[in-house]
Design an enzyme around this catalytic site. Sequence first.
Site, PDB file in Angstrom:
ATOM      1  N   TYR A  66      -1.686   8.547  47.690  1.00  0.00           N
ATOM      2  CA  TYR A  66      -3.152   8.085  48.309  1.00  0.00           C
ATOM      3  C   TYR A  66      -2.803   7.308  49.594  1.00  0.00           C
ATOM      4  CZ  TYR A  66      -7.813   6.050  49.132  1.00  0.00           C
ATOM      5  OH  TYR A  66      -8.729   5.574  49.653  1.00  0.00           O
ATOM      6  N   LYS A 108      -3.548   8.573  53.263  1.00  0.00           N
ATOM      7  CA  LYS A 108      -4.654   7.923  54.040  1.00  0.00           C
ATOM      8  C   LYS A 108      -3.814   7.187  55.278  1.00  0.00           C
ATOM      9  CE  LYS A 108      -8.434   6.648  53.124  1.00  0.00           C
ATOM     10  NZ  LYS A 108      -9.698   7.470  53.358  1.00  0.00           N
TER      11      LYS A 108
END
Length: 387
Positions: free
Chosen positions: A149, A153
């Site tokens: 994640y 990002k």
Amino acid sequence: MEVNRKDNSFLITGGGGYFGFRLACALLKTSSKVVLFDVSPPIQDLPEGLIFMRADIRDYAQVEKAVRGSHCVFHIASYGMSGREQLNRKLIEEVNVKGTENILRACVAHSVPRLIYTSTFNVVFGGQEIKNGDESLPYLPLHLHPDHYSRTKSIAEMQVLKANNLALSNSTGVLRTCALRPAGIYGPGEQRHLPRIVSYIENGIFRFVYGDPDSLVEFVHVDNLVSAHLLAADALTEKQQCRAAGQAYFISDGRPVNNFEFFRPLVEGLGYSFPTLRLPISMIYFFAFLTEMVHFVVGRIYNFQPLLTRTEVYKTGVTHYFSMRKAREELGYEPKLYDLEDVVQWFQARGHGKKRSRSSIRKLILDVFVVVAFVAVLLSCLPVVGQ
């Protein structure tokens, strides 16, 4: 705070979520059109004038249809922030990277002049201690991110900022972009972190804290985060000399606090005792590692919710907080003071809180489970006899 939003059409990706919906309601007060773009609608009833579009950010045709006619896009949609979601690498990549590519492509194709990306502290943080960091910090090298994640990002934020000043199709203008890096979000009705924490409290799992009691992290109340996004959108306009264009900003309440002490009012407000047992963070990290390994093996058969992931251990137990100076000076961001009182009231109003009586047998079983789990972790660290 007044932000010039008249005669504007706004699109919010991930608008069906907690923060996206709150942002939409704020925008709706003075804008001509607000569209929520998400795979699922908000759990709240839509106020008059708010439009929901069910669509998948991974599908460019759907993204293009949603973006058409917008004057400003708030790109909030993401996947894999916490819990078992962090372990689905394929979906994380598709939503966070490909989804962002689709948004940027559609903004250029349909001459959308402003894009605000909701990023994360994690683009510079990977478990190392950071005290009063600022936007001059370099991105954490992608291979050092402990979870996919955070890695995706970071990639997406770099894409967004690189796209600043791209020429728009059929227009003499350019795309202006910026990124906001919020701390952990809280507020009444938050649906991702707080319900999980309350379930741990109510099920007797929250029996210990970990890490240095002096470690400090940050949070941001949803209304402060809404304010920051409105200010960022305004700071991308010609009227404000596009001063936020190409920039990233850390956003929080500006009050570093120990993670567990932050939640003490919630624990005690619901009638439970705050734990006194403190465990070393290394033990919890190893436990999280084992949990992730088990999930990797059995996840396709039984997609259980890990108690903690390695990234969550870092985020909650290692000092990392940032200066709000740049956001204050360039956006005019001034966070208001909030606490967890409204959060406690929200849960109490929905029947949460310690009941007067509790089964002693259930409590005993939970106690035994916790003890056995940590004994197993400790034993697994011991060398095998004869090797």
